[in-house]
Every structure is written in C-alpha cells, then in structure tokens.
Motif scaffolding. Structure first.
Motif, short mmCIF file in Angstrom:
data_model
loop_
_atom_site.label_atom_id
_atom_site.label_comp_id
_atom_site.label_asym_id
_atom_site.label_seq_id
_atom_site.Cartn_x
_atom_site.Cartn_y
_atom_site.Cartn_z
N ILE B 4 0.84 -1.20 0.00
CA ILE B 4 0.00 0.00 0.00
C ILE B 4 0.87 1.24 0.00
O ILE B 4 0.67 2.18 -0.77
N LEU B 5 1.91 1.23 0.84
CA LEU B 5 2.75 2.41 0.94
C LEU B 5 3.51 2.65 -0.35
O LEU B 5 3.64 3.79 -0.81
N TRP B 8 1.01 3.87 -3.32
CA TRP B 8 -0.01 4.72 -2.72
C TRP B 8 -1.00 5.24 -3.76
O TRP B 8 -2.21 5.20 -3.55
N GLU B 9 -0.48 5.72 -4.90
CA GLU B 9 -1.35 6.33 -5.89
C GLU B 9 -2.37 5.34 -6.43
O GLU B 9 -3.55 5.62 -6.55
N TRP B 12 -4.92 4.53 -3.88
CA TRP B 12 -5.85 5.63 -3.72
C TRP B 12 -6.88 5.62 -4.84
O TRP B 12 -8.07 5.84 -4.62
#
Ligand code: ATP
Ligand code: ATP
Ligand code: MG
Ligand code: MG
Lengths: 360, 212, 281, 221, 360
Positions: B4-5, B8-9, B12
C-alpha cells in the motif's frame, strides 16, 4: 357543542362497539365517558374527530356534520389527548406543543412562543421545552400532551384516558390542574376514563356506558350516586354512594363556637379544647386534663381533617375524623372559625333531601 | 502493508472507484427500499410478495446479474452502470425488510396522535413515521452499506470493482500482499463507513439517546 | 437464449481515443500495456480498461465499443467466434480467424510469440511414469486426475481432442481456473496429476513442471494478435502494433512473464515500458 | 434454460444436477453448523452479560465487510486447494448475521421476564438456557435464516476452487458459453435458497414456543 | 417472620434507596409497603430474596440471615410476584406455575399436578393450563403469577405491585381473592403498592415509606387513618380519613324496626314504607302517598346501599344513601331485618372513641 345522533359503529368483524348513541355534550363543559373495558368509549370519542367513521348516524360539532369536513382540517380544530400522552419522541417538548400551529401554517417563531406560553399554562417550567419526552416523568408528559392539544386553541378537546398511566398522587394533581384549566379556558371537553372516581370528580355530566356500546345513564355525578338508573350503574358507581353524594351538597351546617387555647398559654381545661397557634390555626386537641395547665406540644392529640366550607362531605369527614367528634372549620387563611358536628350534617342532608335538593 | 505504501497512488485510485461503486448503489437502493418497505409495513400481502422476492433476488449470482443487466436495460457490458444495477438490486433486497420492520415498530399511539392532530398521510410519513423509524433503519443501512462495500469487488469481472482489481491481480500473480492490501482496504473502508453511519444516526436521532 | 448475442446500447468512446483492454491474467495485461504505451508514445490518445473477467465479457465489450483494442490469441479467439473451427496450424488458424471475425472487428499482424495450451505434469509424476510426450501418457490416463479450465471438457482442443487423437481418457476431470494459480496449486498438492497450463506460464519453470509434447497437434496455434475495432485502426495504429508483433516471439514473452513473476512483483506498466525502449519502439 | 434443466442427461452421473444440489446443500449445512457453533454461544453470552455489545455489533459489521472471494483466494494461496478454504470463507460469511441475531434476541428479552427468572431461583445458566434463549429464538432464527440465504447464494464460489456445488453449473456454463446451464444453475440456487428457508421456517414453527407468536384472545388495539 | 435490622441500601450512583430500615414483618400476616414513587419499596422487598444485596444491615427470614444462603436456593423458598406478572411467554400457564417445583427437583408429573391444583386455588379453570400467557387477560395473568409464586408452598411471599396493571374492577376481585387465599394458606406476605386504598384494604400492618427510604409510620390501617404520625402520612393517607376509619369499627348500631309492604299488596302508607319482595328482600321505598294504595313497581323510589352488619362504614353509607335516610339492614340471605339511622352511627362512633376503641 357535540351531538351524537343515533350513532352506531359496527366493525368489520361484526363487533358492535357503539349502538344507537344519542347524546349531547354541552359547550363549555367537561363531559366524561365512563364504563368498563371494551364498552365503546374510545370508539365514540374517535368518531368525533373522524379517526373512525360511524356505520350510521350523524355527529355534529357546533352544528356542523363532521362527515362533511375534510378529516385533517377537522382534526386541527379539535384537540386530542391520548393515554400515554402519545408524544413524538423525536421532537423536543416545545416542538411537540408547537405541532398543530405549525401544521396550520403559523410561522415557526409564533408557534414556538405560543408553545412556551402553553407550557406555563399547564404548569411546566419553560426550561422543559428543550427536553425530549423521554426525559420527562409520566406526569410531566401528560401535561405536555394537554398543552399540545390546547396549542391551536381549539374549542373542543377530546381526552382518552389521559391520566391512566400515572400514579394516584400525580393523577390527582393533573385532575385538579384540568379543572383549573377548564375554569380558565372554557373548552368543550370530552373525557374518557374507566375510573368512576375520576369521572365523578371531573364531569359536569357523566355518560356511563355498558358493554355493547349502550348508554346506561347520562346524568350529573350527584344523580348517578343518589339515583342510579339501574343495577349496572349502581354497582359500577360502587360503594360509599351515600357518603360520596355529600360531595355535591353545599347545604349550610351550623358552625358552633369552640373553646380555644394558644400554645404555651396557661389555661383551664374542662372538656375538649382546641389548641391554636398565633395565627389562630389549629394545632391539635387538649383533653383529659383538669384544672389549669400550661398548653404544651406533647399533650396535643392531633388528627382530624379540616372543613373549609366546601361540601357536606368535608364537614362530615372533619367531624368523624376528629378525636373530639367536633370537626374543625377553617377559613381561607386556615384560621379556626368554629366546629361542626356529624349530627348536624346528617340533619342538613335530611333537610336538603326534603327540599328536593338531592337528586333521585 | 508495504504494498500500500509503495503503491499509494494506485491504492488511492482503486479506493476512489470502490467508494463510488459502493456509495451510489447504497443511496439508490435505500431510496428504492423506502417506498417498498413502507408498502410492506402496511400490507401483509405486499409483505408476502416482497420478502420472498427479495430473498430470491439476493441469491442470484452477481455474474449472472452482470451478464443479464445490459440486456435488460440496454447499457454496454463494461459500463459502470452494469455493476451498479446488481448492487442496487442486492441493497434493495437487504433493505426492504429493515425499512418495513422499522416502520412497523413505530408505536401505534404516536402515529394515532399524529393523525389526530391533522397530519395528512405524506407529511405524517415524512415528519413522524420515517424519523421515528430511523434508528432501526440506520442499523439496517449499516449492514447494507458494509455488505455493499464487500460486494463491489465483483465488479472486477468487468474490469471495475475497486479493490476487486487488486484481488484479481494479486491472485493471478500469486501476490498475497496485493490481495491483503485489497482486503485491508475493504475492511477499513467498511469500518469507516459504518462509523460514519453510526455517527450520522446519532446526530439525526438525538432523542434516542436521552432519558432511560 | 444467449444474452450476449442481442445488442446493447452502442455509444462508442470519443473517436480520437483508443480504449485498450485486457483479460484478467498477467500476460494479457502486460501485452495490453505494451500496446497502450507504444500508442501513447506515438501521440495517440489512449485509455485503459484492464483485467476484464473473461472473454465473453471483453469480446462483447469490443463489439459494443466499450473497448477498442485487446491482445488476443489466434486459436482461442477463432474458437470463440466459431466453435466448430477445425484449424490447428498457425497460418491456417490466422487465416480462418480473419474470415470468421464479425463485421467491424479486425486482427492485425500476428506475432511469432505463441502461448498455447499444454498438458503439464510435475517432475515427480513425469519421473514416476517416464513421461515426455502425450503418447507416453496414454497408458496411464485412466489413473490420473486432470485439472483445467471448465471449458476444457468440451473444447475440441480439450478433452475431446485428447480422446480422439490419443485415445486418452482421464480418471477424473477437475474444473479449475484458466491456467492460473488454482491449477498450479492443484498440481503442486497433487489434487491433480496432469493439468492444462499455458506454455509461457512462468510457473512451469518456477515449479519445475514438465510440459508434455503434443506430436499429434491437439492444441491449436495460439499466436498473440491484436484484436481491434476497425474504425480505430488508423494506419498509424496499425503500423505501431504490427511493429510490436514483429518483435514479439515466444522467448521474449517467457522472459517478460518471468519479470512479472519476480518476487518484487513489478507493475506490468513498468515492465512494458522497459521492454518497449529496449526493443526500440 | 429449460431445455438444459429438463434434459435427463443432466440429471444423472457424478456431475448431474442431483449431485450438485446435494453438494451445495452439504456446504450450506456444514457451514451453518460450524458458524452456529461459534456465533450462538458468543452472541448469547454477550447478550446475557450485556458487556461488549458495542464490540459484537462492530465486529459483526467488520466481518460482513470481508469480501468472500478475497478470503477464499487468500486461504487458497496459503493453504492450498480443497474444501477448507471454502469453509473458511463461508463460515466467516455466516457468523455475523447469526451472532448479531443471537445478541439482539437475547438483549430484547424483556427485563421483567429475566428478573422473574432470577426471582424464582434460576441460576445464571438457567436464566440463559431456559428463559433468554427460548425467548430469543425468533430473532436467532431471523439471523440464522439470513445467514442461510447468504451461504446458499455464496456457496457457488466453491466452484472457483474446483470444488462442486451448483456453482459448477454457473461457472462452467459461463466458460462454455452454455447460458442455459448457467441460468439453470442460478435458478437452482434460488430454488435451494427458498427450500432451505422454508425448511428453517418449518423448524422455527416447531421449535419456537407458540406462546411467542403474536396471537392472543384479547387481541391488541 | 422477616426482620430488617438497620438495613441500608446505597446504589453505585450514590442514591440512598433505603435508609437504616428497622422493621419486623410478623409471620402469617400481610404487611404492606406503601409510599410515593421512588421511595425504596421495591428495593426493600428485593433485598429479602437477595435480588439486591444491602449495603449494610441484616435481613433475617425466620431467624436466618439471608446473606448466608445461596441466592437461587433462597429464592426457591420465597414466592415472588412481580408487577405485570412477569410470566414466561414461551411456557404454557401450567409450565409457568410448575417452574419452581421443577427447579427444586420435583418430577414432572408431580409438578404438573401441583400446578393444576394451584390454578384452581387462585380461581382459574384448569383448562387455562394449556394456554400461553399472551392468551390471558391481565387479571388472569396476575392470578397465574400468584399461583407460580405459591407453587413450592413457600412460607414467605413477596408481591411487588402485583395488581397495578389491571383495571379497577378486576383489581378489586384480585384483592378479595388474595385476602381469601391468605385466610386459607396463612402465608407471611409482604405486599408493595403505591395505592393507599389497596394498602389499607389488604394490610394487617402498613409501612408508609417516604422519599429517601425512610419509614414514616408502621401501624395498623385504622391507626394510620385516625392517628397519622405526621403531616406526610396524613396527606398521603388522603381525605376521607374520618369516614374510612369507620371501616375498622364494628361497634353495634341499634337496628330499628321498619314498616314494610309487599309488592302488589294493598296497604296504607303514611310515612316511608319499605317495599319488599316475597323473600323479604328490599325493592325500594314508598312515600308521598296517603291512604290505601296498591304497591306497584313504578311508585318505588330506589337507591340506597344495604348494610350487612360488617362495619360502621357500611351502616353510615346505607343511611346516607337511602332516600328515607334510613339505612336498610339485611341478613346473609338478603332479607330485611330493620333499619339504621346515621345519627346512631355517629353516636356509636363517639362511644367507641370514649371506650378507646378508636386508635389515636
Ligand atoms: N378496529 C377494531 N376492529 C374490531 N373491533 C374493534 C376495533 N376497535 C375496537 N373494537 C372493539 O370494539 C369494542 C369497543 O372498543 P373501544 O376501544 O371503544 O372500548 P373502550 O371502551 O375504549 O375500552 P378500554 O377501556 O379498554 O379502552 C371492543 O369490544 C373492541 O374489542
Ligand atoms: N439500580 C439502581 N441504581 C441506582 N438507583 C436506583 C437503582 N434502582 C433503584 N434506584 C433508585 O432508588 C430509589 C428507590 O427505588 P425503588 O425502585 O425501590 O422505588 P419504589 O418505591 O419501588 O418506586 P416505584 O413506586 O416507582 O416502584 C429511586 O430513587 C430509584 O431511582
Ligand atoms: Mg379505550
Ligand atoms: Mg417499585
């Protein structure tokens, strides 16, 4: 004025809840419908504001046949108070009271102001306005229910067992409040209850219903007590009929002078002496001592209700409950004016009867 | 979590899609369920028809609905609508019963009082019955919303479906991290939505928390 | 009836944008990314609609204009538009496919790269029965459980083909996924002893599976080919995609798949870009 | 669809409709048993003590959010093929409604009744088993039937991992472009759902005390 | 016997519900706890069977400190009747009643037989045994509640506002039933109510509580009426105290002869004549006619309650309610034995008072 003309209600399942009811509720009075459970009181009441439509017959409110009026409009002009108050749990007390004015198109400010006034009229602190119904005691909720029904100042008020959910003490308060309100506002009120005491206390006229929607008797309370139309009414009205009839008699009873003594005074006691305080208010009786004594608190024999001149019932009870058999008579300030004797009350009753003042 | 980190984009982006795909059906389904639930709360016959029907609708596999919907309403097969419609159907199926139950549970003496004060039916429904049914309705809505957030993933079948995409991709490439990311995303989103509705419910029904 | 055969509302995307789609397995995704990146590099407006569940859905999508371009495989695509097609050879299949496609859809040049079905067994099974080709398998078919996609049961180049050409009938068929992780897992835990996988699947190498040869050509050719909406196939688009197909052979595809399967699981877009620049497109 | 459904060939053999139905029913039944064994004690205990109710509602809502397919995939990736991943996914699906129903049911038992139970000298276990649970049964069944419905509907995903059940018809139908088969699968699932619901409705009638039905001689006004 | 020794209950939120209560409930009597809402009646009651544990102080039941007994065991030996009956809705009436015997390990047959007996004892047709509570009226449910509490034949019975949910007519029935039962079974009963009339009717001793859990007075009903300990008790006991005191007085009142006439007879009427039927039962009064008349139904003036010799209250009411001012006295068969006069009752009261028979 509300007129029932040959009104019958038969439900789909065949139950006849109201049978050929003919009855006129006078304007400006409290009329009570009373009777055992299931005798059609609620049904009769709800036909007035068309919550239920009669199977046959006509109901007139102030001369107008209700069946010709659009129900919501009709209902906005008739206050309705139900058992358990039926308050809207999701609205504050103030908004509950403002409901009908808002429905009738008043602006919010005006409706709220009116609601706040009404809270005072029914004896609630306006601070309660912000609370929700669940935050009030049963008795307070009932008051809000009454205020809500009064909000649009309807000439007619229907009340269906409004006080049945509260305890006897609060109930008595609410009843007194209602009588006070009625004296002030002069509404036409139909009040349903199954408690005969409540009926006798509140009703100018009382309609006693029996099972099947029959009207057993429609009369003034005193008449119900002294001249029940039949055994059903007699047994429904219950025991103590004779005693309770006295409630409605205001005949004069001779007031006798009484020997009084002040607390702390030295006095010569022979028979029963009434001890009073500095304002001449009764404190208790003194007896059983001879010669001069100093009147002290611990010698007092207390007990006994006071007679304030309202009805023969009060006079008799004062005499009966008094340790000296002398009923203490007090004025509005509570000061002693004399005593009454039970025998005199019995006499007064006999006189009233002879004069035809006691209904048969 | 590292996935996830690091992405991120992308995360999102699928979150946004997932959110859109779940909010729209919940709102639409809720709106449809209100009149139907009202009907069911008033008529035992409507109940007898609507409840079993809702059950059956609920059992239709989403893939079948996704295939049939474009035929029925004439949209293109890869259109978002095609995912939204089945979800609306499921939401309605879930919500009809709660709305009906909630409305039936409104105390009779309160509605009688409203009628007696001169409310007309529509206004009474909007300002008395419905607000009073809110606490139970919102409980049902919470369940429906959460279920919806979980079901949106089926949209992956037509290349939509927010986190559903992560499941497919993660699965195809034996990439557990990605599946887990989608799973976490779904649960977090659901818990958040649940919390928002809980709060909303509290704000909308202040009376339900006072007194005894 | 077949709900897919009736038309839906047709409202194509803006004419100047090419919507690139992919099926939901990594290789398709990668090829779509390659197409998309290449087109974009040529200044063509591109949008992506990746990971569409299965052929029924995306083929319908190409037809109704939801997507314009998708990487396909000649054999399966032919079978999709014509169930009965008998062709197996690479050129025959391609030729037949061109004819069979419905109005408005075209395929461009096929690549040399092929990703065809193959019967695969684990190293242990291969050793146990000394298996190299399907011929070796024949005597043991009745003892083995076979895993493959559900449609493998009915496809002419599935079980029926194996039976007709090799007289091989398995003890049981287990419907798994389309050459995906479930099938791989099934092989690994010996739920199935033989399975249908795709030749370019990196899992074969990673798990040291053995691909059995197919001397009788049960499995049709599966050359990578771009399926495109004819209206969107401008000359520039055709040139770009044909250039890609020219560079794409099976070995390249294997390498690319291997990259995708690397432990850090790179995004297909990145792998696509790297390859395009290394291939000079 | 009807052609496929009424073709006798589809009604026999190890992959025939009866077998698929049976497999599906088995998944459903076993899942519900396991889920009930987990959810009923939990819900009943929390409902009885009144502690942790917020947690139970929150937890069951969070569990509902788990996408069944994703759970299935994860468990397959971790634990391999077989029935185990299917059961994990389906049990996780069935637990929340049963747990929430049980909790709500036990909570909803009128305090007077619970008070009376203690007042006549029941121990806590007696209060729970003899009074709270029998009175909560209608709501417990409510949750249970909701769960059954979801499990029947979702057990189709077993086919995803190569297992049986009616999902086979749906998945295979789709893969083979046999829409008749796919629809038949869907219809059979719906039918099974209705049957299962009816069965539980019957069981509910048998096991819930008639005293809890909304009857009464006096009638309510 | 139940003893409260300096019992105090303070709830976690600081409310003191019961404050240093000292009180002894005699074995074999009905003791009533009465008081306004929230005064700690329920709390006091529930400490007896350990539904609530006191903060300090000791409660003894038949000499045993209850805090040393395991609560469920204790409760099985103490009958408990709650407001609204609190029946188990999922069990039949019979099974409800059999609950405690089954808990105590009786076998099912025996428990059921016992339960069926009890239904008869509380005046319910055993056919009701198969019904569920929801199928019974409020009054019937109350009876089942009492039967359930009696099932294991406990020496002690706790009843918390058991009759508050039923209408006044049924309530009176239930009260009479309870008095009859008590006379038969001789239990030690603690009965909670907030209705003072109920308390006065049922209690051998009445404990009046006031807010904060204080015991305001603990006395016999007659004493509460005639000698309330303080203003709180006086006002709580309410009006009509004097009249109601008569309920507890059984002094002799002279019975006077009365002129009677039979219906249909020809008779000479001078003053009030009591018309009776063939069994000598009263039908109504005749008056206002002179000379010989035929006694016919429509001339009758009815009304008036009858005096059956029970208490001075009945005698006075009969006299007061009679149109002739003569209270009709009847025997057990309902036949006329004479008449009483109100004045005589007043006299009798005075005599009783002088003799110290009226408590102060
Ligand atoms: N909607 C209805 N359908 C059929 N019967 C009804 C209906 N409403 C009332 N009844 C019946 O009509 C009769 C009169 O009912 P109603 O509610 O007017 O009685 P009530 O005098 O108000 O009684 P209570 O004191 O119990 O309120 C009863 O027998 C009742 O069961
Ligand atoms: N569990 C509790 N926690 C805190 N306060 C309590 C609790 N139970 C009762 N109280 C308080 O203790 C006081 C006495 O309560 P109790 O129920 O004994 O009154 P009661 O006399 O039975 O009143 P009612 O006539 O209304 O039944 C009240 O002020 C009540 O609010
Ligand atoms: Mg009524
Ligand atoms: Mg109490």
């Amino acid at each position: 004025m509300i007129e029932f003309r040959a009104v019958t209600k038969r439900f789909e399942d065949g139950t006849i809840a109201v049978d050929e009811l003919d009855l006129t509720v006078e304007a400006g009075t409290i009329t009570v419908f009373v009777g055992p459970s299931g005798c059609g009181k609620t049904t009769s009441l709800r036909m007035v504001n068309r919550m239920i439509d009669p199977t046959s017959g006509t109901i007139l409110v102030d001369g107008q046949d209700v069946s010709t009026v659009d129900p919501p409009t009709l209902r906005r002009g008739i206050g309705y108070v139900i058992q358990q108050a039926g308050l809207f749990p999701h609205r504050t007390v103030l908004d509950n009271v403002a409901t009908v004015p808002l429905l009738s198109g008043w602006d919010r400010r005006k409706a709220r102001t009116r609601a706040a006034e009404l809270l005072e009229i029914v004896g609630l602190d306006p601070a309660f306005g912000k609370r929700y119904p669940a935050q009030l005691s049963g008795g307070q909720q009932q008051r809000v229910g009454v205020a809500r029904a009064l909000a649009a100042d309807p000439p007619v008020l229907l009340m269906d067992e409004p006080f049945s959910a509260v305890d006897p003490v609060v109930r008595e308060d609410l009843q007194n409040e209602l009588l006070r309100l009625q004296a002030e506002l002069d509404k036409t009120i139909v009040f349903v209850t199954h408690d005969i005491d409540e009926a006798l206390k509140l009703g100018e006229l009382v309609a006693v219903f029996r099972k099947g929607g029959h009207l057993a008797q429609y009369a003034r309370p005193a008449e119900l007590l002294s001249a029940p139309a039949n055994d059903f009414v007699a047994s429904f009205v219950g025991r103590d009929r004779g005693y309770r009839t006295l409630t409605f008699l205001h005949a004069d009873v001779p007031v006798h002078p009484v020997t009084t003594a002040k607390l702390g005074e030295r006095t010569t006691v022979s028979d029963w002496t009434l001890v009073v305080d500095d304002e001449n208010r009764p404190r208790g009786w003194l007896s059983g001592v001879d010669g001069e004594v100093e009147v002290s608190e611990q010698d007092l024999i207390s007990g006994g209700s006071l007679y304030d001149g309202t009805s023969l019932r009060g006079a008799l009870d004062a005499a009966l409950s008094s340790p000296s058999a002398l009923g203490v008579v007090v004025d509005e300030a509570g000061a002693v004016t004399g005593v009454v004797k039970a025998g005199d009350v019995v006499e007064a009753l006999a006189k009233a009867r002879a004069a035809g003042e006691v209904p048969r | 979590m590292t996935w996830i980190l690091e992405n991120w984009e992308r995360f999102w982006e699928v979150t946004a899609v997932h959110l859109r795909l779940s909010v729209v059906p919940v709102l639409a389904g809720f709106a449809l369920a209100i009149p139907l639930g009202w009907w069911a709360s008033r008529s035992p016959k409507a109940r007898a028809v609507l409840f079993p029907l809702a059950n059956v609708l609920f059992t239709i596999p989403s893939i079948a609905l996704i295939v049939i919907t474009p035929v029925l309403i004439g949209v293109r097969i890869l259109d978002e609508i095609n995912v939204i419609v089945p979800l609306v159907v499921y939401t309605v199926a879930l919500m009809v019963r709660s709305v009906a139950d909630a409305l039936s549970a409104v105390p009779g003496h309160v509605t009688a009082a409203a009628t007696a004060m001169g409310y007309r039916p529509l206004r009474r429904f909007l300002t008395v019955d419905f607000p009073l049914a809110l606490p139970v309705t919102i409980a049902g809505l919470r369940v429906a919303t959460v279920s919806n957030i979980s079901m949106v993933s089926v949209g992956a079948l037509v290349g939509l479906g927010g986190y559903g995409q992560l499941f497919t991709e993660g699965y195809q490439t034996d990439h557990t991290e990605k599946v887990l990311a989608g799973l976490i995303g779904t649960v977090v989103l659901a818990v958040l939505a649940d919390g928002v509705l809980l709060l909303l419910g509290r704000v909308l029904t202040p009376w339900a928390r006072v007194g005894r | 009836g077949d709900p897919l055969s009736s038309g839906g509302g047709n409202e194509p995307a803006p004419t100047d944008t090419i919507v690139v789609g992919s099926a939901n397995f990594p290789e398709s995704r990668l090829l779509a990314e390659i197409y998309a990146e290449a087109l974009a590099a040529k200044g063509i407006k591109v949008s992506k609609k990746m990971n569409i569940g299965n052929r029924e859905l995306y083929f319908k999508g190409v037809q109704d204009g939801s997507i314009d371009l998708i990487p396909e495989y000649t054999g399966v695509l032919l079978k999709h538009v014509n169930k009965e097609a008998p062709e197996v050879g690479s050129e025959e299949v391609y030729a037949a496919l061109k004819k069979a496609l419905p109005q408005g859809l075209v395929v461009l040049d096929k690549a040399a790269a092929e990703d065809k079905d193959a019967v695969v067994v684990t190293k242990q099974v291969a050793a146990q029965y000394s298996l190299k080709s399907l011929d070796d398998l024949v005597p043991y078919c009745k003892d083995l459980v076979f895993g493959g996609p559900p449609e493998f049961q009915n496809r002419p180049d599935g079980l029926p083909g194996l039976k007709a050409k090799y007289n091989c009938e398995f003890k049981e068929f287990k419907a798994l996924d389309v050459g995906g992780p479930v099938t791989v897992a099934g092989l690994k835990d010996n739920t199935v002893q033989a399975a249908d996988l795709f030749t370019t699947d990196y899992a074969i190498k990673a798990n040291e599976f053995v691909v059995l040869e197919d001397p009788k050509n049960v499995f049709a050719a599966q050359n990578v080919v771009p399926l495109i909406n004819e209206k969107k196939a401008s000359q520039q688009v055709r040139d770009t995609l044909n250039a890609i197909s020219k560079k794409l052979d099976t070995k390249t595809l294997l390498e690319l798949n291997q990259k995708l399967a690397a432990p850090e699981k790179p995004e297909p877009e990145k792998v696509a870009k790297e390859w395009l620049s290394s291939a000079g497109i | 669809m009807f052609g496929w459904l009424f073709d006798p060939a589809n009604w026999s053999g190890t992959t025939g409709i009866p077998v698929r139905l049976l497999e599906h029913a088995l998944y459903t039944f076993a899942t519900l048993l396991i889920a009930a064994a987990i959810a009923i004690p939990l819900g009943a205990f929390v409902g009885h003590t009144g502690k942790g109710g917020f947690l139970i509602v929150g937890l069951s809502n969070a569990l509902r959010a788990l996408p069944t397919t994703a759970v299935l995939i994860l468990v397959v990736l971790w634990a391999g093929l077989g029935d185990f991943p299917v059961y994990v996914a389906l049990v996780l699906l069935a637990v929340p409604p049963i747990m929430a129903g049980t909790y709500a049911g036990v909570r909803a038992v009128e305090p007077v009744i619970v008070d009376a139970a203690r007042g006549v000298g029941m121990r806590e276990s007696g209060v729970l088993l003899q009074v709270e649970i029998p009175n909560a049964l209608p709501l417990i069944y409510g949750g249970f039937r909701g769960a059954a419905l979801q499990v029947v509907a979702t057990a189709t995903i077993a086919a995803y991992t190569g297992a049986g059940g009616l999902g086979r018809l749906v998945f295979d139908g789709l893969a083979l472009q046999e829409f008749g088969q796919m629809l038949a699968g869907a219809v059979l699932v719906a039918l099974l759902a209705v049957l299962v619901d009816l069965a539980f409705a019957g069981l509910q009638r048998l096991t819930v005390s008639p005293g809890l039905r909304p009857v009464g001689t006096g009638g309510k006004r």
